[in-house]
Design a protein around this motif. Structure first.
Motif, PDB file in Angstrom:
ATOM      1  N   ASN A 157       0.842  -1.186   0.000  1.00 31.32           N
ATOM      2  CA  ASN A 157       0.000   0.000   0.000  1.00 31.32           C
ATOM      3  C   ASN A 157       0.879   1.239   0.000  1.00 31.32           C
ATOM      4  OD1 ASN A 157      -2.088   1.895   0.385  1.00 31.32           O
ATOM      5  ND2 ASN A 157      -1.926   1.717   2.610  1.00 31.32           N
ATOM      6  N   VAL A 158       0.733   2.065  -1.036  1.00 30.87           N
ATOM      7  CA  VAL A 158       1.465   3.328  -1.101  1.00 30.87           C
ATOM      8  C   VAL A 158       0.599   4.392  -0.447  1.00 30.87           C
ATOM      9  CG1 VAL A 158       2.576   5.033  -2.590  1.00 30.87           C
ATOM     10  CG2 VAL A 158       2.638   2.603  -3.210  1.00 30.87           C
ATOM     11  N   SER A 159       0.941   4.744   0.768  1.00 37.98           N
ATOM     12  CA  SER A 159       0.157   5.698   1.547  1.00 37.98           C
ATOM     13  C   SER A 159       0.729   7.099   1.373  1.00 37.98           C
ATOM     14  CB  SER A 159       0.144   5.254   3.015  1.00 37.98           C
ATOM     15  OG  SER A 159      -0.672   6.100   3.797  1.00 37.98           O
ATOM     16  N   SER A 160       0.903   7.844   2.443  1.00 39.55           N
ATOM     17  CA  SER A 160       1.418   9.209   2.366  1.00 39.55           C
ATOM     18  C   SER A 160       2.032   9.589   3.701  1.00 39.55           C
ATOM     19  CB  SER A 160       0.287  10.194   2.031  1.00 39.55           C
ATOM     20  OG  SER A 160       0.698  11.534   2.219  1.00 39.55           O
ATOM     21  N   CYS A 161       3.084  10.392   3.653  1.00 39.63           N
ATOM     22  CA  CYS A 161       3.682  10.901   4.890  1.00 39.63           C
ATOM     23  C   CYS A 161       2.710  11.791   5.654  1.00 39.63           C
ATOM     24  CB  CYS A 161       4.955  11.678   4.572  1.00 39.63           C
ATOM     25  SG  CYS A 161       4.699  13.194   3.597  1.00 39.63           S
ATOM     26  N   LEU A 162       1.695  12.297   4.973  1.00 36.10           N
ATOM     27  CA  LEU A 162       0.759  13.224   5.600  1.00 36.10           C
ATOM     28  C   LEU A 162      -0.116  12.561   6.644  1.00 36.10           C
ATOM     29  CD1 LEU A 162      -0.331  15.259   2.452  1.00 36.10           C
ATOM     30  CD2 LEU A 162       1.440  15.842   4.125  1.00 36.10           C
ATOM     31  N   VAL A 163      -0.199  11.224   6.635  1.00 37.68           N
ATOM     32  CA  VAL A 163      -1.037  10.558   7.632  1.00 37.68           C
ATOM     33  C   VAL A 163      -0.523  10.786   9.051  1.00 37.68           C
ATOM     34  CG1 VAL A 163      -1.785   8.784   6.000  1.00 37.68           C
ATOM     35  CG2 VAL A 163       0.179   8.339   7.500  1.00 37.68           C
ATOM     36  N   ALA A 164       0.732  11.192   9.178  1.00 33.69           N
ATOM     37  CA  ALA A 164       1.293  11.465  10.498  1.00 33.69           C
ATOM     38  C   ALA A 164       0.748  12.750  11.100  1.00 33.69           C
ATOM     39  CB  ALA A 164       2.820  11.542  10.424  1.00 33.69           C
ATOM     40  N   GLY A 165       0.045  13.560  10.300  1.00 33.80           N
ATOM     41  CA  GLY A 165      -0.409  14.854  10.771  1.00 33.80           C
ATOM     42  C   GLY A 165       0.667  15.908  10.592  1.00 33.80           C
ATOM     43  N   THR A 166       0.362  17.147  10.948  1.00 34.73           N
ATOM     44  CA  THR A 166       1.315  18.239  10.812  1.00 34.73           C
ATOM     45  C   THR A 166       2.316  18.201  11.959  1.00 34.73           C
ATOM     46  OG1 THR A 166      -0.359  19.628   9.751  1.00 34.73           O
ATOM     47  CG2 THR A 166       1.594  20.734  10.639  1.00 34.73           C
ATOM     48  N   PRO A 167       3.596  18.026  11.653  1.00 37.80           N
ATOM     49  CA  PRO A 167       4.598  17.923  12.728  1.00 37.80           C
ATOM     50  C   PRO A 167       4.588  19.155  13.633  1.00 37.80           C
ATOM     51  CG  PRO A 167       5.533  17.256  10.633  1.00 37.80           C
ATOM     52  CD  PRO A 167       4.206  17.848  10.320  1.00 37.80           C
ATOM     53  N   GLN A 168       4.669  18.913  14.921  1.00 38.42           N
ATOM     54  CA  GLN A 168       4.665  20.002  15.899  1.00 38.42           C
ATOM     55  C   GLN A 168       6.020  20.139  16.582  1.00 38.42           C
ATOM     56  OE1 GLN A 168       1.315  19.067  18.401  1.00 38.42           O
ATOM     57  NE2 GLN A 168      -0.175  19.609  16.813  1.00 38.42           N
ATOM     58  N   ARG A 169       7.048  19.654  15.905  1.00 34.96           N
ATOM     59  CA  ARG A 169       8.424  19.778  16.403  1.00 34.96           C
ATOM     60  C   ARG A 169       9.352  19.721  15.206  1.00 34.96           C
ATOM     61  NH1 ARG A 169      10.391  15.191  15.051  1.00 34.96           N
ATOM     62  NH2 ARG A 169       9.406  13.175  15.414  1.00 34.96           N
ATOM     63  N   PRO A 170      10.551  20.255  15.349  1.00 33.01           N
ATOM     64  CA  PRO A 170      11.514  20.176  14.244  1.00 33.01           C
ATOM     65  C   PRO A 170      12.109  18.781  14.133  1.00 33.01           C
ATOM     66  CG  PRO A 170      12.518  21.247  16.139  1.00 33.01           C
ATOM     67  CD  PRO A 170      11.074  21.038  16.489  1.00 33.01           C
ATOM     68  N   GLY A 171      12.707  18.512  12.976  1.00 33.11           N
ATOM     69  CA  GLY A 171      13.418  17.258  12.798  1.00 33.11           C
ATOM     70  C   GLY A 171      12.670  16.259  11.945  1.00 33.11           C
ATOM     71  N   PRO A 172      13.292  15.100  11.698  1.00 31.91           N
ATOM     72  CA  PRO A 172      12.696  14.089  10.820  1.00 31.91           C
ATOM     73  C   PRO A 172      11.561  13.341  11.488  1.00 31.91           C
ATOM     74  CG  PRO A 172      14.737  13.264  11.752  1.00 31.91           C
ATOM     75  CD  PRO A 172      14.631  14.699  12.186  1.00 31.91           C
ATOM     76  N   LEU A 173      10.697  12.740  10.650  1.00 35.55           N
ATOM     77  CA  LEU A 173       9.575  11.942  11.126  1.00 35.55           C
ATOM     78  C   LEU A 173       9.896  10.461  11.001  1.00 35.55           C
ATOM     79  CD1 LEU A 173       6.394  13.661   9.609  1.00 35.55           C
ATOM     80  CD2 LEU A 173       7.380  13.944  11.889  1.00 35.55           C
ATOM     81  N   SER A 174       9.678   9.717  12.049  1.00 31.35           N
ATOM     82  CA  SER A 174       9.778   8.262  11.980  1.00 31.35           C
ATOM     83  C   SER A 174       8.409   7.693  11.637  1.00 31.35           C
ATOM     84  CB  SER A 174      10.266   7.693  13.311  1.00 31.35           C
ATOM     85  OG  SER A 174       9.218   7.708  14.265  1.00 31.35           O
ATOM     86  N   GLU A 175       8.372   6.404  11.390  1.00 32.75           N
ATOM     87  CA  GLU A 175       7.105   5.735  11.067  1.00 32.75           C
ATOM     88  C   GLU A 175       6.132   5.745  12.242  1.00 32.75           C
ATOM     89  OE1 GLU A 175      10.227   4.013   8.322  1.00 32.75           O
ATOM     90  OE2 GLU A 175      10.108   4.645  10.423  1.00 32.75           O
ATOM     91  N   ASN A 176       6.619   5.955  13.446  1.00 35.71           N
ATOM     92  CA  ASN A 176       5.763   5.920  14.638  1.00 35.71           C
ATOM     93  C   ASN A 176       5.293   7.287  15.100  1.00 35.71           C
ATOM     94  OD1 ASN A 176       6.019   3.068  14.908  1.00 35.71           O
ATOM     95  ND2 ASN A 176       8.018   3.336  15.882  1.00 35.71           N
ATOM     96  N   ASP A 177       5.720   8.351  14.440  1.00 37.39           N
ATOM     97  CA  ASP A 177       5.294   9.694  14.838  1.00 37.39           C
ATOM     98  C   ASP A 177       3.859   9.960  14.395  1.00 37.39           C
ATOM     99  OD1 ASP A 177       7.572  10.710  16.159  1.00 37.39           O
ATOM    100  OD2 ASP A 177       8.575  11.026  14.231  1.00 37.39           O
ATOM    101  N   VAL A 178       3.064  10.522  15.295  1.00 38.62           N
ATOM    102  CA  VAL A 178       1.673  10.855  14.993  1.00 38.62           C
ATOM    103  C   VAL A 178       1.344  12.188  15.653  1.00 38.62           C
ATOM    104  CG1 VAL A 178      -0.745  10.169  15.172  1.00 38.62           C
ATOM    105  CG2 VAL A 178       1.007   8.413  14.912  1.00 38.62           C
ATOM    106  N   PHE A 179       0.702  13.082  14.895  1.00 37.86           N
ATOM    107  CA  PHE A 179       0.281  14.382  15.401  1.00 37.86           C
ATOM    108  C   PHE A 179      -1.208  14.575  15.100  1.00 37.86           C
ATOM    109  CE2 PHE A 179       4.750  14.562  14.284  1.00 37.86           C
ATOM    110  CZ  PHE A 179       5.323  15.062  15.444  1.00 37.86           C
ATOM    111  N   PRO A 180      -1.904  15.412  15.867  1.00 31.84           N
ATOM    112  CA  PRO A 180      -3.351  15.565  15.688  1.00 31.84           C
ATOM    113  C   PRO A 180      -3.726  16.066  14.295  1.00 31.84           C
ATOM    114  CG  PRO A 180      -2.632  16.538  17.766  1.00 31.84           C
ATOM    115  CD  PRO A 180      -1.393  16.218  16.999  1.00 31.84           C
ATOM    116  N   VAL A 181      -4.844  15.556  13.773  1.00 32.73           N
ATOM    117  CA  VAL A 181      -5.411  16.026  12.516  1.00 32.73           C
ATOM    118  C   VAL A 181      -6.856  16.433  12.786  1.00 32.73           C
ATOM    119  CG1 VAL A 181      -6.085  15.412  10.166  1.00 32.73           C
ATOM    120  CG2 VAL A 181      -3.942  14.541  11.103  1.00 32.73           C
TER     121      VAL A 181
END
Length: 351
Positions: free
Chosen positions: A150-174
């Motif tokens: 399944n080709v999903s999207s990095c956007l499913v993590a929500g809008t990052p609320q901190r600087p730096g890279p996103l891991s697969e386990n990062d989740v932010f409110p949408v």
């Protein structure tokens, strides 16, 4: 396509796959289906399969499923006229069947263009949610399915609320129910459907989450920063940057994106998610300078053209350490090479 353009892309593909003979061996004589097959990722997968078959005689068969297949053969005849690549007209919003011999399925159908999110959110939602449902149904009927990706999207993590890279386990409110978030909500639903099918029907299923991919086969009319910068530089226009230019993104070249995707078919583990992108972060202002180095005269740059849209920190790029460790992949086109290749693709005549 000119011979030189084709030759460079062919070498890019061979460089990307060179270090993983075990993945190449596993792909030999397999039958791969790609939905959204005439898009950026599908076109690069076609380029990669052509390189693998010609150079290593792997005998891979590739089916590209797409809603509109009329223009692709005229644009890329060097791929469309091959016996090992077949175009199949199919809107994934309707039920369909995959060829019975299909062993790998890459579901890449989707509408990432945020202009369409605003103008036709229903089509965006249906393509994403009904599309994966119909593709999963089709895949569940295959006796020899080895993996559904399944080709999903990095956007499913929500809008990052901190600087730096996103891991697969990062989740932010949408926020819920906002139309401009229809693509994010739909992609989240699609990941849930994939999990349901994996659990209930025991489908061998993994997910990749693309960040920004670029290179040949990209469309400059898509509303993304690098596309806008390239278009403005090529047309001699002023470069307009929202905010102060500090927003950071990263850019994975198409040949690497295609190979990482194929590696995920072979080495992917059921239920796992892999970031698909580069970890070489670059600010928008630095990106403009890198692109401008290829143009003369240097374009004028205007900052803060939409200052209200700039958050305090705007980072969106991946941590790919897990992807590299689990799939054994590496980036073969660095940032400077990626920018150079992409610029030349658009700047050179297509004859």
């Amino acid at each position: 396509m000119s011979h030189s353009r084709f030759a460079e892309m062919r070498q890019d593909c061979l460089n990307a796959c060179a270090a993983q003979p075990e993945v190449r061996a596993a792909l030999a004589r397999q039958h791969i289906a790609v939905t959204g097959g005439t898009g950026f990722l599908g076109s690069w997968i076609a380029e990669m399969v052509a390189a693998l078959n010609d150079h290593y005689q792997l005998g891979i068969r590739l089916d590209l499923y797409a809603r509109n297949i009329s223009e692709w053969p005229q644009q890329y005849p060097h791929l469309a006229q091959r016996d090992d690549i077949r175009l199949r007209s199919q809107d994934v919003r309707s039920p369909f069947e995959l060829a019975k011999s299909t062993s790998y399925v890459i579901h890449a159908a989707g509408i990432p263009n945020n202009r369409v999110h605003a103008s036709d959110p229903l089509r965006v939602h249906q393509t994403t949610v009904a599309g994966i449902s119909n593709t999963l149904d089709a895949a569940s009927q295959l006796d020899g399915l080895l993996r559904f990706l399944n080709v999903s999207s990095c956007l499913v993590a929500g809008t990052p609320q901190r600087p730096g890279p996103l891991s697969e386990n990062d989740v932010f409110p949408v926020p819920v129910g906002q139309l401009h978030k229809v693509y994010v909500d739909a992609k989240r639903s699609a990941e849930m459907l994939a999990s349901i099918y994996r659990s209930q029907y025991r489908l061998p299923l993994s997910t990749v989450r693309p960040f920004t991919l670029t290179g040949a086969y990209q469309q400059l009319d898509r509303p993304w920063a690098i596309n806008n910068f390239l278009r403005d530089i090529l047309t001699g226009s002023e470069i307009r940057i929202h905010g102060d230019g500090s927003a950071r993104r990263s850019y994975l070249y198409g040949s690497d994106a295609a190979w990482w995707t194929l590696a995920a078919l072979v080495k992917g583990v059921d239920g796992e998610v892999y970031n698909l992108g580069s970890d070489e972060a670059v600010s928008h202002l630095e990106l403009v300078k890198l692109i401008s180095a290829h143009a003369a005269p240097a374009p004028r740059v205007a900052l803060n053209t939409a200052p209200g849209k700039q958050p305090a920190q705007d980072d969106l790029y991946p941590d790919v350490s897990a992807t590299q460790r689990r799939l054994g992949v590496r980036q073969t086109c660095n940032l400077e090479q990626t920018i150079s290749k992409t610029y030349r693709w658009f700047a050179q005549p297509r004859a």
